[in-house]
Design a protein around this motif. Structure first.
Motif, PDB file in Angstrom:
ATOM      1  N   LYS A  50       1.886  -5.750  -4.962  1.00 35.92           N
ATOM      2  CA  LYS A  50       0.659  -5.642  -4.167  1.00 35.92           C
ATOM      3  C   LYS A  50      -0.485  -4.985  -4.946  1.00 35.92           C
ATOM      4  CE  LYS A  50       0.433  -3.991  -0.060  1.00 35.92           C
ATOM      5  NZ  LYS A  50      -0.388  -4.855   0.806  1.00 35.92           N
ATOM      6  N   ARG A  52      -0.604  -1.762  -5.054  1.00 38.87           N
ATOM      7  CA  ARG A  52      -0.907  -0.710  -4.076  1.00 38.87           C
ATOM      8  C   ARG A  52      -0.653   0.671  -4.674  1.00 38.87           C
ATOM      9  NH1 ARG A  52       0.123  -1.004   2.093  1.00 38.87           N
ATOM     10  NH2 ARG A  52       0.866   1.024   2.754  1.00 38.87           N
ATOM     11  N   SER A 136       1.718  -5.203   4.631  1.00 38.29           N
ATOM     12  CA  SER A 136       1.140  -6.542   4.715  1.00 38.29           C
ATOM     13  C   SER A 136       1.220  -7.208   3.340  1.00 38.29           C
ATOM     14  CB  SER A 136      -0.300  -6.467   5.212  1.00 38.29           C
ATOM     15  OG  SER A 136      -1.055  -5.555   4.440  1.00 38.29           O
ATOM     16  N   ASN A 138      -0.329  -8.896   1.153  1.00 35.17           N
ATOM     17  CA  ASN A 138      -1.554  -9.275   0.455  1.00 35.17           C
ATOM     18  C   ASN A 138      -1.720  -8.384  -0.761  1.00 35.17           C
ATOM     19  OD1 ASN A 138      -2.111  -7.496   3.049  1.00 35.17           O
ATOM     20  ND2 ASN A 138      -3.494  -6.756   1.438  1.00 35.17           N
ATOM     21  N   SER A 144      -5.190  -9.175   5.335  1.00 33.94           N
ATOM     22  CA  SER A 144      -3.769  -9.438   5.554  1.00 33.94           C
ATOM     23  C   SER A 144      -3.520 -10.933   5.731  1.00 33.94           C
ATOM     24  CB  SER A 144      -3.291  -8.702   6.808  1.00 33.94           C
ATOM     25  OG  SER A 144      -3.296  -7.317   6.607  1.00 33.94           O
TER      26      SER A 144
HETATM   27 MG    MG Z   1      -2.077  -3.680   4.723  1.00 32.55          MG
END
Ligand code: MG
Ligand code: TXA
Length: 308
Positions: A50, A52, A136, A138, A144
């Motif tokens: 991700k 992230r 999510s 994405n 999302s």
């Molecule tokens: Mg999210």
């Protein structure tokens, strides 16, 4: 051609997860990117696929309140909410148990848990026999995904499979409610403040000050196009005429839609606007409570993130 296979069997998805893989998983809200919650190397791959930041905590997805209680303290409030709403679009923030690693919570003493209302997600969790993290599916900061296509657009080649469960019914992420002290909604969603107050008999406090859900205030839910919010169709048409006169391509969101349909199609429409090369999105801002407040929240974030 895509690299990541699209699969249709819950058994196949569970086998990949149990072997340490990461899989796009349908839920009623949006698609998640699943890994077994206690498998720290799979969880690490979720963060890297991700893009992230590691300190953004993940939601553990379970198939029952009993499974939830392995990960967090299901106090009286949490138990009431779970029995009224689960399976459904409500995430409970709980004191965590020792089973939960720092990698999932970003080192916090709380854990977020939810039981999704999607037969395929529930089947996969049941076959794994334990909770699955599923942020999510994405790339970090993007909107999302609500279809398999969206998951592949963001993560093809980075994940081991996507389980096809059709288009997500709700279309925006779950409500997050902090059950650890004062009741607070950290992220609005389809389950409303009124629902939570009626079910628990407790008041829900306003979330003030710095959000306790990291990632909630940062760049999120943003398409490429610049998002403008308007309160009426007249305003939308006026702004559209101005922008078109400047030679810009414009997409209008929310016109003629009931709020359920608006929520269900919001991210699809944002992605569609980007795919069509639109430079501007003009979105009608809902003014009411409940799901209207949740759609307004996502639209305001998108507008703030794309203002330039
Ligand atoms: Mg999210
Ligand atoms: O509907 C949903 O909730 C979807 C589907 C896939 O279930 N999942 C989802 O996950 O939206 P994600 O990771 O994109 O968003 C989870 C949010 C993040 O903003 C995170 O900061 C917050 O939940 N969160 C998770 N654990 C937390 C914790 N211990 N304390 C505060 N916030 C937490």
């Amino acid at each position: 051609m895509t690299v990541t296979p699209v699969i249709s069997g819950a058994g196949e998805a569970a086998a990949i997860l149990r072997a340490g893989g990461i899989v796009g998983l349908p839920t009623e809200t949006v698609y998640g990117l699943a890994a077994v919650a206690t498998d720290s190397s799979a969880v690490a791959r979720v963060f890297s696929a991700k893009g992230r930041p590691n300190d953004h905590p993940l939601i553990v997805h379970v198939d029952s309140p009993e499974m939830a209680s392995r990960y967090g303290d299901m106090n009286e409030t949490a138990t009431k909410l779970a029995s009224a709403v689960w399976p459904g679009p409500l995430t409970l923030l709980l004191e965590r148990t020792p089973l939960v690693g720092d990698d999932i919570t970003g080192g916090r003493d709380t854990v977020a848990v939810r039981m999704p209302r999607h037969h395929a997600a529930l089947a996969v969790i049941g076959l794994c026999g334990e909770g699955l993290v599923a942020p999510s599916a994405n790339r970090f900061g993007h909107v999302s995904p609500t279809t398999v296509r969206h998951v592949l657009d963001d993560l093809d080649g980075l994940i081991d499979a996507v389980l096809d469960g059709g288009t997500c019914e709700v279309g925006i992420e779950s409500t997050i409610v902090d059950c650890t002290g004062v009741l607070q909604v950290l992220r609005p969603g389809a389950v409303t403040v009124a629902d939570i107050e009626a079910c628990t008999g407790r008041p829900v406090m306003d979330t003030r000050g710095p959000s306790r859900a990291p990632g909630m205030l940062a760049s999120h839910y943003a398409p490429e196009a610049r998002v403008h919010l308007v309160r009426s169709v007249d305003d939308a048409l006026g702004l559209e005429a101005e922008l078109v006169a400047d030679g810009s391509t414009v997409v209008l969101l929310g016109r003629g839609l009931g709020i359920t349909e608006y929520a269900a199609t919001l991210y699809e429409m944002m992605r569609h606007a980007d795919d069509s090369g639109a430079r501007h999105i003009i979105a009608l801002e809902p003014t009411g409570e409940g799901l209207e407040a949740a759609v307004r929240d996502r639209l305001r974030k998108a507008a703030a993130d794309t203002a330039r």
